[in-house]
Design an enzyme around this catalytic site. Structure first.
Site, short mmCIF file in Angstrom:
data_model
loop_
_atom_site.label_atom_id
_atom_site.label_comp_id
_atom_site.label_asym_id
_atom_site.label_seq_id
_atom_site.Cartn_x
_atom_site.Cartn_y
_atom_site.Cartn_z
N HIS A 426 0.79 -1.33 0.07
CA HIS A 426 -0.10 0.09 0.02
C HIS A 426 0.78 1.03 -0.03
O HIS A 426 1.55 1.59 1.09
CB HIS A 426 -1.00 0.13 1.14
CG HIS A 426 -2.05 1.15 1.34
ND1 HIS A 426 -2.41 1.71 2.45
CD2 HIS A 426 -2.33 1.80 0.24
CE1 HIS A 426 -3.18 2.77 2.02
NE2 HIS A 426 -3.08 2.90 0.88
N GLU A 438 2.89 0.40 3.35
CA GLU A 438 2.26 -0.60 4.31
C GLU A 438 2.30 -1.98 3.65
O GLU A 438 2.01 -2.08 2.27
CB GLU A 438 0.80 -0.18 4.54
CG GLU A 438 0.71 0.70 5.67
CD GLU A 438 -0.95 1.15 5.97
OE1 GLU A 438 -1.14 1.23 6.98
OE2 GLU A 438 -1.74 1.10 5.20
N ASN A 476 -5.33 4.20 7.33
CA ASN A 476 -6.55 4.86 6.77
C ASN A 476 -7.63 4.30 8.05
O ASN A 476 -8.66 5.04 8.16
CB ASN A 476 -7.02 4.12 5.48
CG ASN A 476 -6.35 5.05 4.42
OD1 ASN A 476 -5.86 5.92 4.44
ND2 ASN A 476 -6.29 4.53 3.09
#
Ligand code: 3H9
Length: 648
Positions: A426, A438, A476
């Site tokens: 990510h 990530e 997130n």
């Protein structure tokens, strides 16, 4: 074996520091240097001393791991002046990095030589401290004050060629550093020696320069203490005598060393260094990465491709049709052109970066690709189709990665042959700039694939954090909680602008509402709508009300704020007050500190839950995610570190 050893080459002594991994100035090294001075001063056969280091670098600085303990003698300022005032001249021969205390030792030597790829600097402010062994006091006696101020208050090292231009080093050495330094020493003995820096006069600097620079540094530092305190040391170094300036610098160093900001920055320093080497992967071999491909040439895909090219990997960019390939390549061209404009890349280098990208619509082009990163729409079916094709054309050992930010990677990988080589990677936008990566393994991902994710992060210069699978992974998920808490504050009557101002005051570049206006409110809205359509109970947020009224952020002329055409300055909006009026219950006013406490506390509590569920391995990883992906002020150490004494 001793960490400081002496060899003799005729009348030149060579003192070698060998204190792996980076020759930091631990107590044993400091003692070894003082002992070497006294031994060599008393040796009539020695006329000069060359100081070199074994291993990958010259002295990287004071031993940061000693900063939590009381300073042990001999103290570094004394070591440096012992070298400086030794009867025999010392010559520093630098390879790798001479940083902080390492460069201060070099400043104590009569001459400073360096290999062309070496760098020197005083990065102390990045650790929340100021140089503590005469760096500020000697530097102003050596080089142009304006340049010195820039180096010391930013903490940025400079490469040898620039250091030579600035007069920080005396010569760049090609070839064998040790042999060249010995030859230099012999030659230097035939000429008068330069004066030690401590005996040279300080320059006279107009007060107006300091006043102007203080204002500029304060603006840039945004709450960070060390840069301004370093500037004060530099100023003092030009306004008092050497001894008084040394005393002032040392007192400032000791005070800041014990400060909360320095503790936070040390925490981040060690967390960043631990991140690329997770304990569970020691001994696991990563797969070779000779080339890569990106599926999707939108903002994210192009950013990832740029990052891969910056690391030197040839890249294939796959899109659905020729027009999309062209758009993807154009996106990449824009990224490299931007780098040229900012002076980060030469025209020729930008051309070469772009030339290393092959656009294609044909998945067959990926038959010999080592790593494929998918960056298409956040839609499960679209992503599955991509991996179905990749499963057919790629080598069975090729690593296949998804850049999804919200979808479940396990669902994306369903049906993939060899699911062990599948992983979530990510990236954060712009992917060629943001340092966070990530790394999200599925339960099937094998260790070699996971190790390859970490190896990729090292190649790209990114900070890798392993994250488990949950909605939003680490970053997130916390962002969602943070925004919800910010909305809750607004719901209890705190002004939107007061929330943003509080978080700016805390050290973020932007508050949560300004940031949403910049990025657009619609992305998160569409996600919530998607979840609602899938039958999940997602309560209406204040943001939903704004998006439904057409307020998606700056791009629609308004979001949480109004914007005048062509002006990015947020203006509190009467329309927003009206739209949200029914959801706001006026309550007691909160001051900025209380607002920041609420929001950072909410982030940290979500972080605790993430830890408890095993989504993150350690609290420090959560801090790295927030600092490198979400603009959390580094000098606060991250939400987990900064709240460590308040959370249970
Ligand atoms: C200072 O000097 C204050 C003085 O003014 C005043 C004193 C009185 N201490 O980064 P890497 C470890 S403040 C202790 O991956 P690279 C690091 O944790 C200091 N340990 O290597 C890691 O350990 P592990 C000013 C240190 O090759 C290992 O070394 N100096 C220190 O990518 C490898 O590190 C700085 O701020 C240290 N100072 O990069 C320079 N430095 O293997 C900080 C590193 O257990 N260092 N370690 O994970 C660097 O910038 C980089 O390490 C360097 C090499 C560029 C040198």
């Amino acid at each position: 074996m001793s960490v400081v050893t002496i060899a003799r080459e005729g009348n030149i002594a060579v003192v070698t520091i060998d204190n792996p991994p980076v020759n930091a100035l631990s107590q044993a090294v400091r003692q070894g240097l003082v002992d070497a001075v006294s031994e060599l001063d008393g040796d009539p056969d020695v006329s000069a001393v060359v100081l070199v280091c074994a291993g990958r670098t010259f002295i990287a600085g004071a031993d940061v791991s000693e900063f939590d303990k009381p300073p042990q003698p001999p103290h570094l300022p004394d070591v440096v002046s012992t070298i400086e005032l030794a009867a025999k001249p010392w010559i520093a021969a630098i390879h790798g990095s001479a940083l902080g205390g390492g460069f201060e030792v070099a400043l104590g030597c009569r001459f400073c030589l360096a290999t062309a790829d070496a760098s020197v600097g005083l990065p102390e402010v990045t650790l929340g401290i100021v140089p503590g062994a005469g760096g500020t006091v000697r530097m102003v006696r050596l080089a142009d004050v304006e340049a010195v101020v820039d180096l010391v208050t930013t903490g940025k090292p400079v490469r040898a060629p620039r250091a030579l231009e600035l007069g920080l080093i005396d010569r760049i050495i090609e070839g064998d550093l040790r042999a060249a330094a010995i030859a230099f020493a012999r030659d230097a003995l035939s000429r008068p020696l330069p004066q030690p820096l401590s005996l040279r006069p300080a320059p006279t600097v107009p007060v107006a320069f300091w006043v102007e620079t203080e204002a500029a540094v304060a603006k840039r530092a945004r709450g960070e203490v060390a840069p301004l305190r370093a500037l004060a040391c530099l100023r003092r170094a030009t306004e008092t005598d050497f001894a008084a300036a040394m005393q002032f610098e040392r007192a400032t160093f000791l005070e800041l060393r014990a400060s909360e900001q320095a503790a936070a920055l040390r925490h981040v320093f060690f967390a960043e260094r631990a991140a690329p080497r997770p304990a569970g992967l020691s001994g696991v071999q990563a797969l070779p990465l000779r080339n890569a491909a990106v599926i999707g040439g939108g903002t994210m895909g192009a950013g990832i491709a740029a990052a891969l090219r910056d690391a030197g990997l040839p890249v294939i960019l796959i899109e659905r049709d020729d027009a999309a390939v062209e758009r993807g390549i154009a996106n990449l061209r824009d990224i490299f052109a931007g780098a040229v404009k900012r002076g980060r890349l030469s025209e020729a280098a930008a051309e070469a970066r772009l030339a290393g990208v092959t656009g294609s619509t044909d998945y067959a082009a990926l038959a010999d690709t080592d790593l494929v990163i998918e960056a298409v729409f956040e839609e499960l079916l679209v992503k599955r189709q991509v991996f179905e094709q990749l499963g057919r054309v790629c080598r069975p050992d090729a690593v296949l990665a998804t850049n999804t930010s919200y979808l479940d990677p396990q669902a994306i990988a369903e049906g993939l042959p060899n699911p062990g080589r599948f992983i979530g990677l990510h990236f954060f936008s712009p992917a060629n700039v943001m340092r966070l990566l990530e790394i999200v393994p599925t339960p099937q991902t094998d260790d070699a694939t996971l190790a390859t994710g970490f190896a990729l992060a090292r190649m790209l210069g990114k900070v890798p954090v392993r994250a488990g699978i949950c909605e939003g992974f680490i970053g997130n998920r916390i962002l969602k909680r943070y925004r919800a808490e910010a909305e809750a504050l607004v719901g209890q009557g705190v002004a939107i602008a007061a929330v943003d101002a509080a978080m700016r005051g805390y050290g973020f570049a932007m508050g949560p509402f300004e940031a949403q206006d910049l990025g657009g409110l619609d992305i998160a809205f569409l996600q919530r709508e998607g979840a609602r359509a899938a039958g999940r109970d997602v309560p209406e947020t204040l943001g939903d009300i704004l998006v439904r009224a057409g307020r998606k952020g700056q791009k629609t002329g308004g979001g949480w704020y109004d914007y005048k055409p062509g002006d990015r300055r947020p203006v509190p909006s009467d329309e927003v007050t009206r739209l949200l009026g029914a959801r706001i219950e006026p309550g007691a006013a909160l001051d900025a500190e209380a607002i920041a406490d609420r929001l950072v506390g909410a982030m940290a509590r979500e972080g605790e839950a993430i830890l408890a569920e095993g989504i993150a391995e350690k609290a420090a990883d959560i801090d790295l995610v927030e600092i490198h992906g979400y603009g959390f002020p580094r000098w606060r150490g991250g939400p987990m570190f900064s709240t460590r004494s308040t959370l249970t």
